[in-house]
Design an enzyme around this catalytic site. Sequence first.
Site, PDB file in Angstrom:
ATOM      1  N   GLY A   1       0.810  -1.210   0.000  1.00  0.00           N
ATOM      2  CA  GLY A   1       0.000   0.000   0.000  1.00  0.00           C
ATOM      3  C   GLY A   1       0.848   1.267   0.000  1.00  0.00           C
ATOM      4  O   GLY A   1       2.079   1.219   0.097  1.00  0.00           O
TER       5      GLY A   1
ATOM      6  N   ARG B   1       2.778   4.322   1.253  1.00  0.00           N
ATOM      7  CA  ARG B   1       3.588   4.573   2.451  1.00  0.00           C
ATOM      8  C   ARG B   1       3.814   3.316   3.289  1.00  0.00           C
ATOM      9  O   ARG B   1       3.969   3.372   4.493  1.00  0.00           O
ATOM     10  CB  ARG B   1       2.967   5.669   3.330  1.00  0.00           C
ATOM     11  CG  ARG B   1       2.839   7.004   2.642  1.00  0.00           C
ATOM     12  CD  ARG B   1       4.219   7.622   2.458  1.00  0.00           C
ATOM     13  NE  ARG B   1       4.143   8.875   1.735  1.00  0.00           N
ATOM     14  CZ  ARG B   1       4.541   9.035   0.485  1.00  0.00           C
ATOM     15  NH1 ARG B   1       5.037   8.037  -0.194  1.00  0.00           N
ATOM     16  NH2 ARG B   1       4.465  10.204  -0.094  1.00  0.00           N
TER      17      ARG B   1
ATOM     18  N   THR C   1       9.293   6.663 -13.039  1.00  0.00           N
ATOM     19  CA  THR C   1       8.199   6.774 -14.006  1.00  0.00           C
ATOM     20  C   THR C   1       7.313   7.996 -13.793  1.00  0.00           C
ATOM     21  O   THR C   1       6.398   8.226 -14.573  1.00  0.00           O
ATOM     22  CB  THR C   1       7.323   5.502 -13.986  1.00  0.00           C
ATOM     23  OG1 THR C   1       6.733   5.364 -12.692  1.00  0.00           O
ATOM     24  CG2 THR C   1       8.128   4.265 -14.339  1.00  0.00           C
TER      25      THR C   1
ATOM     26  N   HIS D   1      12.749  12.714  -4.011  1.00  0.00           N
ATOM     27  CA  HIS D   1      13.258  11.398  -4.412  1.00  0.00           C
ATOM     28  C   HIS D   1      14.626  11.517  -5.075  1.00  0.00           C
ATOM     29  O   HIS D   1      15.518  10.701  -4.813  1.00  0.00           O
ATOM     30  CB  HIS D   1      12.268  10.691  -5.342  1.00  0.00           C
ATOM     31  CG  HIS D   1      11.126  10.065  -4.616  1.00  0.00           C
ATOM     32  ND1 HIS D   1      11.225   8.862  -3.969  1.00  0.00           N
ATOM     33  CD2 HIS D   1       9.855  10.484  -4.426  1.00  0.00           C
ATOM     34  CE1 HIS D   1      10.070   8.555  -3.418  1.00  0.00           C
ATOM     35  NE2 HIS D   1       9.218   9.537  -3.680  1.00  0.00           N
TER      36      HIS D   1
ATOM     37  N   ARG E   1      18.207   9.666  -3.446  1.00  0.00           N
ATOM     38  CA  ARG E   1      18.885   8.540  -4.098  1.00  0.00           C
ATOM     39  C   ARG E   1      20.394   8.695  -3.973  1.00  0.00           C
ATOM     40  O   ARG E   1      20.921   9.805  -4.049  1.00  0.00           O
ATOM     41  CB  ARG E   1      18.509   8.467  -5.574  1.00  0.00           C
ATOM     42  CG  ARG E   1      17.145   7.877  -5.813  1.00  0.00           C
ATOM     43  CD  ARG E   1      16.937   7.518  -7.270  1.00  0.00           C
ATOM     44  NE  ARG E   1      16.812   8.656  -8.144  1.00  0.00           N
ATOM     45  CZ  ARG E   1      15.681   9.288  -8.420  1.00  0.00           C
ATOM     46  NH1 ARG E   1      14.564   8.904  -7.846  1.00  0.00           N
ATOM     47  NH2 ARG E   1      15.661  10.309  -9.238  1.00  0.00           N
TER      48      ARG E   1
END
Length: 181
Positions: A8, A10, A32, A47, A51
Amino acid sequence: MLTLVTGGARSGKSRHAESLVASADGVLYIATSHIFDEEMAARIQHHRDSRPAHWRTEERWQQLAEIITPDNAPNEAVLLECITTLVTNLLFAYGGADDPDSWDYTTLEAQVQQEIDMLIAACAACPSPVVLVTNEVGMGIVPENRLARHFRDIAGRVNQRLAQAADHVWLVVSGIGVKIK
């Protein structure tokens, strides 16, 4: 080797998927998402910033067989996040500017499934370990609107196809990964 990580929103899917590729010499990260508003721009930037710097990043959701290939290095893992966003992008690309209530969902699903067929074939031909992250969208109530109902159904069938093709499938709940295949 193809691994599917689902769960799901989170639930800890991303962290779990990242742990699966942590020992690879390198990672090709395929994002994506694309920016369509300020909130999404901030999420994408978060994000990007989180990384590892040595990971290679490709931001795309189509023609994935151009970057998941038999020429990929076997010691570099591929991490694609996320399938549900990819499906969303494909639906809106194929549906065009028309009102989603007028879309032919049977035709749209066939087009999405063609992209998934190409993705599965690319993963099978790739010597690198490939980890796909997706959302489990079918555990809630039946959505109220037509687009959401069709999205849930299409994404659910895509997840089933990917799970069938995968060597390993992980379900992540509350940050805990449970191997289900």
